[in-house]
Write a protein that holds these residues in place. Sequence first.
Motif, PDB file in Angstrom:
ATOM      1  N   GLY A   4       0.952  -1.413  -0.152  1.00 46.28           N
ATOM      2  CA  GLY A   4      -0.337   0.179  -0.241  1.00 46.28           C
ATOM      3  C   GLY A   4       0.720   1.193  -0.258  1.00 46.28           C
ATOM      4  N   VAL A   5       2.720   0.975   0.931  1.00 49.80           N
ATOM      5  CA  VAL A   5       2.994   2.613   1.302  1.00 49.80           C
ATOM      6  C   VAL A   5       3.555   2.446  -0.445  1.00 49.80           C
ATOM      7  CG1 VAL A   5       4.531   3.494   2.199  1.00 49.80           C
ATOM      8  CG2 VAL A   5       3.115   2.611   3.540  1.00 49.80           C
ATOM      9  N   LEU A   6       3.673   1.589  -0.877  1.00 52.85           N
ATOM     10  CA  LEU A   6       4.571   1.860  -2.420  1.00 52.85           C
ATOM     11  C   LEU A   6       3.480   2.262  -3.257  1.00 52.85           C
ATOM     12  CD1 LEU A   6       6.982   0.798  -3.700  1.00 52.85           C
ATOM     13  CD2 LEU A   6       6.367  -1.503  -4.196  1.00 52.85           C
ATOM     14  N   VAL A   7       2.615   1.633  -3.303  1.00 56.80           N
ATOM     15  CA  VAL A   7       1.773   2.210  -4.593  1.00 56.80           C
ATOM     16  C   VAL A   7       1.383   3.756  -4.011  1.00 56.80           C
ATOM     17  CG1 VAL A   7      -1.014   2.415  -5.342  1.00 56.80           C
ATOM     18  CG2 VAL A   7       0.264  -0.071  -4.726  1.00 56.80           C
ATOM     19  N   ILE A   8       1.429   4.218  -2.820  1.00 53.79           N
ATOM     20  CA  ILE A   8       0.847   5.811  -2.867  1.00 53.79           C
ATOM     21  C   ILE A   8       2.334   5.851  -2.977  1.00 53.79           C
ATOM     22  CG2 ILE A   8       0.645   7.163  -0.953  1.00 53.79           C
ATOM     23  CD1 ILE A   8      -0.775   5.298   0.680  1.00 53.79           C
ATOM     24  N   ALA A   9       3.746   5.904  -2.874  1.00 52.22           N
ATOM     25  CA  ALA A   9       4.821   6.923  -3.176  1.00 52.22           C
ATOM     26  C   ALA A   9       4.280   6.280  -4.735  1.00 52.22           C
ATOM     27  CB  ALA A   9       6.033   6.222  -3.426  1.00 52.22           C
ATOM     28  N   ILE A  10       3.719   5.816  -5.991  1.00 61.05           N
ATOM     29  CA  ILE A  10       4.692   6.060  -7.437  1.00 61.05           C
ATOM     30  C   ILE A  10       3.236   6.761  -7.524  1.00 61.05           C
ATOM     31  CG2 ILE A  10       4.227   4.059  -8.611  1.00 61.05           C
ATOM     32  CD1 ILE A  10       5.242   2.112  -6.964  1.00 61.05           C
ATOM     33  N   VAL A  11       2.548   6.622  -7.051  1.00 59.50           N
ATOM     34  CA  VAL A  11       1.658   7.553  -8.165  1.00 59.50           C
ATOM     35  C   VAL A  11       1.693   8.938  -7.286  1.00 59.50           C
ATOM     36  CG1 VAL A  11      -0.821   8.474  -6.940  1.00 59.50           C
ATOM     37  CG2 VAL A  11      -0.619   5.873  -7.348  1.00 59.50           C
TER      38      VAL A  11
END
Length: 642
Positions: free
Chosen positions: A618-625
């Motif tokens: 979830g954190v990784l997805v947020i960072a990418i976005v």
Amino acid sequence: MVEFAMHNAWLVPLLPAIAFLIIVFLTRPWQRLSSLVCIAGMVGAFVFAALAAYGVFTNEEFTKHSMVYATRWFSMPGLHIDFGIQLDPTSAMMMFMVSMVSTLIFIYATGYMEGDPGYSTFFAYVSLFGASMLGLVLSSNLLQMFIFWELVGLCSYLLIGFFTHKVSAREAAKKAFVTCRIADFCLLLGLLSIQIVFGTLDMVKLAEIIPNFRAYTSEGILVMIAVLVFIGPVGKSGQFPLHVWLPDAMEGPTPVSALIHAATMVVAGVYLVGRTMFLFEQVPSVMELVAFTGAFTALFAASIALTQREIKRILAYSTVSQLGYMVLALGVGSLSASMFHLWTHAFFKALMFMGAGSVLHALHHKADVWEMGGLLKKMPITGWTFVVGGVAIAGIPPFAGFWSKDEILAVTLDSGHTLLFLMAALTAFMTAFYMWRLIFLAFFGAEKPENHPHESPWNMTLPLVVLAGLATVGGLMGTPWKNYWGEWIFFSGSHIHAHHGEPNYMVMIGSVVLALCGIGLAYRLYLADSEKATAKELARRFSGLHALSYNKFYVDELYLWINHNLVDGAAKVFYLFDLFIVDGFINALGAITKLAGDGFRIFQTGRMQNYVLIFFLGVLVIAIVMAFSNPSSAGLILGGVK
């Protein structure tokens, strides 16, 4: 012996009930023995009924009080039900009449049903039929009466549809059963309401309580109860608009028609209203409803009988009309006149139905009166006894129908209902006309060469002779010149208004004139072949009225239209609602909810490492976005990584 019969009057319905069980479980393979058991059971019932009735009629105490023998059947807090018998002049008259007429019909049936493969079954059914009716008339409370009321309905269903190979018989049985169930449901609601409001269904207690009904309930509630109770007899006794089953009941064997129309089922409704007059007399508005229902039914059915062609169908509509007379008498407050006509009607109507059966037996079930003719020469016993029945129902003195019909006309006139009196008088004229139309067409005139009639055997003609005698003298006990002695014997248990005082000679003379005019018109139109053309020309000239009468004013067609369009249409609407709303939309919502639950359940494993992995992803997805949406932020992040 008389005292024994009075104290053991419960044997009157029990004996034919035992005969039913013996036939079903023991004698069914032996046809003759089965019929003998059936007749023996009813003869025994008749002997006990005659002795008990003699005891009642000769004991003046019965003019003031009923004798009740009862035992506790069911008890719980707030509800106590006794089963027993109630002896008084009315019930004594009924059990005597039912057992006597049933005995004659059973003897007649041994000839009529000879050779039928269901011979033993038939006699088992009619034994149960007779037992049920006798149990009904002797019941001491309304619940017990309702049980026997339903048994009478069951037997009528079994016997109307006895010829199961005939589609018309099966359909007629279902029609009778369903029509009467509608009425019986309302009756049951009325009886439940009586129990709830007054706390008892015992008729003696209710006769004491209901005159003071305001201590228990309001007049509006009592009106509702009286109407619900009356709907039951409307169905059972073939009153408009639930009369439609009764003419179709002729699809059963002719002895069944005689039982239903003369001694059992249809008179049960009249008897119930008479038994509960203590209820109806408290609500004048319902009495008006009863009176107008009876008068309209009498006139309506008579107008249909004018044009019918089948011999039993004419008699069937005649029964509906005569039952209307009885209900009219009850509506104007005369239990005595109603029961008196019920008494005389049982004789001449059983006689004519059995005479019709004799004709059908001789003509191999050719039923159209226009295809008969000259039967009197070949069937003198059947013919002359049928003529006696025709004279009696037309109201020619001194035959039985004259005295009872005139009593109804007299009490109706005395009640001040001029319209009801005129309707009853017109019905009397029409009755004489259509009945003698039948007699002239079937028994007089030229013989039909294609017919080869023969007189029926002795076991069919003997009951006709006995009933002809009863139709001749059966009304004399009610003659006014005997100071209404017959009323004192049979009907004095009621305190309802009855016709007293000097005989109304104008009514008597007028009714005889009307009857003679009806017979004369029938003679003019239907006896001579040259005049038959006149009758057919009149039918063509007034084709619209003739079609209305011949097609029974299209009441059956109206009910079929309502059933096929409104009932079936409503059923289709509910079906589509169930298919698309319940099975479609509602079930789809459930499926979506279930599918969503199954999907989310994947993420709810209960394992910590799975939750940490999901958190990291979830954190990784947020960072990418964030990185792709803001390049500067991406540089900082990447620099931080370096």
